[in-house]
Write a protein that holds these residues in place. Structure first.
Motif, PDB file in Angstrom:
ATOM      1  N   ASP A  59       0.442  28.765  14.024  1.00  0.00           N
ATOM      2  CA  ASP A  59       0.562  27.492  13.315  1.00  0.00           C
ATOM      3  C   ASP A  59       0.548  26.328  14.291  1.00  0.00           C
ATOM      4  O   ASP A  59       1.150  26.395  15.371  1.00  0.00           O
ATOM      5  CB  ASP A  59       1.857  27.451  12.495  1.00  0.00           C
ATOM      6  CG  ASP A  59       1.837  28.425  11.330  1.00  0.00           C
ATOM      7  OD1 ASP A  59       0.743  28.647  10.778  1.00  0.00           O
ATOM      8  OD2 ASP A  59       2.900  28.962  10.984  1.00  0.00           O
TER       9      ASP A  59
ATOM     10  N   THR B  40       1.645  21.575  10.990  1.00  0.00           N
ATOM     11  CA  THR B  40       2.289  22.612  10.179  1.00  0.00           C
ATOM     12  C   THR B  40       3.782  22.731  10.470  1.00  0.00           C
ATOM     13  O   THR B  40       4.615  22.573   9.568  1.00  0.00           O
ATOM     14  CB  THR B  40       1.612  23.977  10.409  1.00  0.00           C
ATOM     15  OG1 THR B  40       0.215  23.866  10.127  1.00  0.00           O
ATOM     16  CG2 THR B  40       2.208  25.039   9.503  1.00  0.00           C
TER      17      THR B  40
ATOM     18  N   ARG C 227       6.963  20.988   8.157  1.00  0.00           N
ATOM     19  CA  ARG C 227       7.897  21.878   7.457  1.00  0.00           C
ATOM     20  C   ARG C 227       9.333  21.619   7.900  1.00  0.00           C
ATOM     21  O   ARG C 227      10.261  21.630   7.080  1.00  0.00           O
ATOM     22  CB  ARG C 227       7.505  23.334   7.714  1.00  0.00           C
ATOM     23  CG  ARG C 227       6.233  23.761   6.989  1.00  0.00           C
ATOM     24  CD  ARG C 227       5.804  25.157   7.392  1.00  0.00           C
ATOM     25  NE  ARG C 227       4.598  25.571   6.680  1.00  0.00           N
ATOM     26  CZ  ARG C 227       3.898  26.658   6.954  1.00  0.00           C
ATOM     27  NH1 ARG C 227       4.279  27.463   7.954  1.00  0.00           N
ATOM     28  NH2 ARG C 227       2.821  26.957   6.253  1.00  0.00           N
TER      29      ARG C 227
ATOM     30  N   THR D 154       3.041  20.067   1.893  1.00  0.00           N
ATOM     31  CA  THR D 154       4.040  20.798   2.664  1.00  0.00           C
ATOM     32  C   THR D 154       5.052  21.436   1.733  1.00  0.00           C
ATOM     33  O   THR D 154       5.585  20.772   0.837  1.00  0.00           O
ATOM     34  CB  THR D 154       4.762  19.855   3.649  1.00  0.00           C
ATOM     35  OG1 THR D 154       3.800  19.283   4.537  1.00  0.00           O
ATOM     36  CG2 THR D 154       5.800  20.617   4.462  1.00  0.00           C
TER      37      THR D 154
END
Length: 666
Positions: free
Chosen positions: A366, A371, A375, A537
């Motif tokens: 990732d 990413t 998150r 997300t």
């Protein structure tokens, strides 16, 4: 040299009694096994409890035995008493440099040979040569040539020194050795010889014979065949170079190797007494290995220290299994957010806040910017406390973090940050080049250092793994790779879709698969939802507990039959193997997964699996492979002669052989 000077060259140093212990530089030492003390006369005393000779230890540091003496004992003249000392010895003259490289030919370390005969090791670090091997990866000499020959199933000669290996290579042999010669063979060396016909050429002395037996035992089951070749007329303490210097031809050596029968079983250690004085003989017979017994009454009881009570323990390793795309990385980002802010755990929302701590994530799949950071931000993490390792610098190069190769570099980050959580995602992407994920011994060699790191640093380890394709069955066997992965962990978790919801609904269940420490905890329901601030997300909403277990979550549909399960497992197992797999290994692994021999045979026929006996004669081993990936390359006929079958019998390979016997006459 003083003891404190030597300690600066070692790793993992800590005080023990009146001296110190450290990791031995002469072997892979995950736990300190080298004792260091200072004698009454000032000399440095060394003892490796794993059995490494003192010469090997000092040689791995680029030192000599004389360097262990205090300076006042090594001066050439005694100060103040008027006595004349010894004449100074001439300085050693370098006569050769032997380069050890990785698979691609990149330099790792050198062995430098001097006259009078001494050896020193230098590692390649940050673009320059540094004395000592340190934590550099140990490999076989002339490794690229060795790997190419092993893949082709050729004969590889194992000798005791780089000089002999170079001599044979100049005569069109493939030859190799390991640094430090006799007694220095390491387990990882054997894997480089997988598929080769190994011919061991020992020196004609007792250490040489012991070394030959050690190498033969180490490569047994990895090499296609193993020979210990005795050269006729070899003088006492002579080697293959001495034999060739006596007038023997390369053709003579090829003939002797070909005529030497392969070993039928691993050799026993030599029983003869070694050469040398009595104290040296005793040292060679016994490496002074002593079991360290601890009386339980002398150990204070300790409670398990929990990061997430019942699910993540400090100092312990846990496994998180799950299919791709179900939210495993989103889950551990949620956990990292709770750790870095001290927020309560989802199964105890009313608990008081905890002390914030850092988290380290090892991941190469990732992106951090697009990413991982989104998150973590949406989960409410303190980004200053989250550290991502996506590469390790080796000299001028950046490489993916690998276990166990880069365990020291990883530990340095964990210690520097004081992290409470260490995540490896996914484990298969971070195994070393020579680690076979389906071999229990390889997996334990990779994960044991990681587990010890967690114990030393007091952090919880979370290893992320994908499930295999075999439906149903015991959850312990559903993770990809060897059973040793879950075996190494003290706690096991499974993230799976809720069986009463479609996968696209985002409803998941976090269940336990293993609890070697602590009580079994109930499964938790969670939902993956789009963040209010960023629809692209996902964030996690926790929705309480469920009676569903890991076995319930992995139960296969009733319409599927055991034969389907067996065929899926066998197809994946053979497709993931680099070489054909011994039939006996497959029968044992299938039995552990609840697949009967009869069912496995039916799956074999259904898939058209090819079974071949290697070598094709009594005593050969049966191998299974998928069509088009047979084992014929394992034993090319031009390498060694194959005896004819007894009259009235013949040996056959193909789908008819079931591989249940080592010897099948037709």
């Amino acid at each position: 040299m003083r003891a404190e000077d030597l300690l600066r060259r070692l790793h993992g140093v800590r005080r023990s009694g009146s001296g110190y212990v450290a990791r031995c530089p002469a072997h892979d030492d995950s736990e300190p096994s080298l004792s260091i003390a200072e004698g009454e006369d000032g000399r440095v005393l060394l003892h490796c409890h794993a059995g490494c000779p003192t010469e090997a230890v000092v040689g791995a540091l680029g030192l000599r035995l004389a360097d262990l003496m205090p300076e006042d004992l090594t001066r050439h003249a005694s100060a103040g008493d008027g006595r004349r000392g010894r004449e100074p010895a001439p300085p050693p003259v370098e006569v050769a440099r032997h380069l050890y490289t990785d698979e691609e030919g990149r330099p790792l370390y050198q062995v430098r040979r001097y006259q009078p005969k001494t050896f020193r090791q230098y590692r390649f670090e940050a673009g320059r040569w540094v004395p000592g091997l340190g934590g550099v990866r140990r490999v076989l000499y002339r490794l690229p040539e060795v790997l190419e020959a092993a893949r082709a199933g050729r004969v590889i000669c194992v000798v005791e020194g780089e000089k002999d290996a170079d001599r044979l290579a100049g005569l069109d042999f493939v030859a190799t050795t390991c640094a430090m010669g006799a007694g220095a063979w390491r387990p990882e060396h054997s894997e480089a010889l997988r598929g080769a016909h190994v011919a061991i050429l020992p020196d004609n002395d007792e250490p040489g014979r012991r070394h030959a037996a050690e190498v033969a035992r180490a490569v047994w089951g990895v090499a296609r065949s193993v020979r210990i070749v005795e050269l006729p007329g070899l003088p006492e303490r002579g080697d293959v170079s001495d034999w060739l210097d006596a007038g023997h031809l390369p053709a003579d050596l090829r003939r002797i190797i070909r005529e030497t029968p392969p070993l039928e079983a691993p050799p026993e250690p030599p029983s003869e007494a070694p050469d040398g004085p009595p104290e040296r003989q005793q040292e060679a017979r016994s490496p002074e290995a002593r079991a360290v017994a601890v009386r339980v009454a002398d150990v204070e009881r300790e409670a398990i220290r929990w990061l997430w009570p019942g699910r993540l323990a400090l100092g312990k390793l846990a496994i998180l299994d799950g299919d791709p795309g179900l939210g495993k990385s989103t889950l551990y980002c949620d956990l990292a957010a709770r750790i870095t802010t001290g927020r309560p755990w989802p199964d105890a929302p009313d608990a008081p806040p905890g002390e914030p701590a850092d988290a380290v994530i090892i991941g190469c799949e990732d992106g951090i910017a697009d990413t991982i950071r989104p998150r973590l931000e949406e989960a409410g993490a303190d980004l200053r406390r989250v550290h991502v390792i996506q590469a390790v610098r080796e000299g001028e190069d950046l490489t993916v973090p690998r276990l166990p190769d880069h365990i020291d570099a990883i530990e340095a980050v964990v210690r520097e940050t004081g992290a409470a959580l260490l995540v490896v995602d996914p484990i298969m992407a971070h195994l070393g080049d020579r680690i076979n994920a389906h071999r229990d011994a390889d997996i334990r060699r990779a994960l044991t250092p990681l587990a010890l790191l967690c114990e030393r640093c007091g952090c919880a380890g979370l290893v992320v793994r994908h499930l295999n394709k075999m439906p149903g069955g015991d959850p312990l066997y559903r993770g990809g790779g060897s059973i040793g992965i879950i075996g190494q962990a003290r706690l096991g978790l499974l993230l799976a879709s809720h069986p009463e919801h479609e996968t696209a609904d985002g409803v998941r269940v976090l269940a336990m698969t293993k609890a070697n420490v602590g009580a079994w905890r109930p499964s938790l329901v969670l939902r993956l939802a789009s963040s209010e601030h960023d629809p692209d997300t996902a964030v996690i909403r926790w929705e309480g507990t469920t009676p569903l277990t890991a076995r319930d979550l992995l139960a296969r549909p009733r319409a599927e039959r055991p034969r389907d399960e067996a065929a899926d497992w066998l197809r994946e197992r053979l497709a993931s193997a680099a070489d054909p797999v011994p039939a006996r290994t497959l029968y044992a692994e299938a039995e552990a997964r609840g697949i009967s021999t009869k069912t496995l045979k039916r799956a074999k026929v259904r898939l058209g699996v090819i079974s071949e006996q290697v070598p094709p004669r009594p005593g050969g081993t049966w191998y299974w492979s998928l069509p088009g990936a047979g084992a014929s390359h394992i034993y090319p006929g031009e390498v060694f002669d194959v005896p004819e079958a007894p009259e009235g019998q013949f040996y056959q390979s193909g789908p008819l052989g079931d591989g249940t016997d080592d010897e099948v006459p037709f």
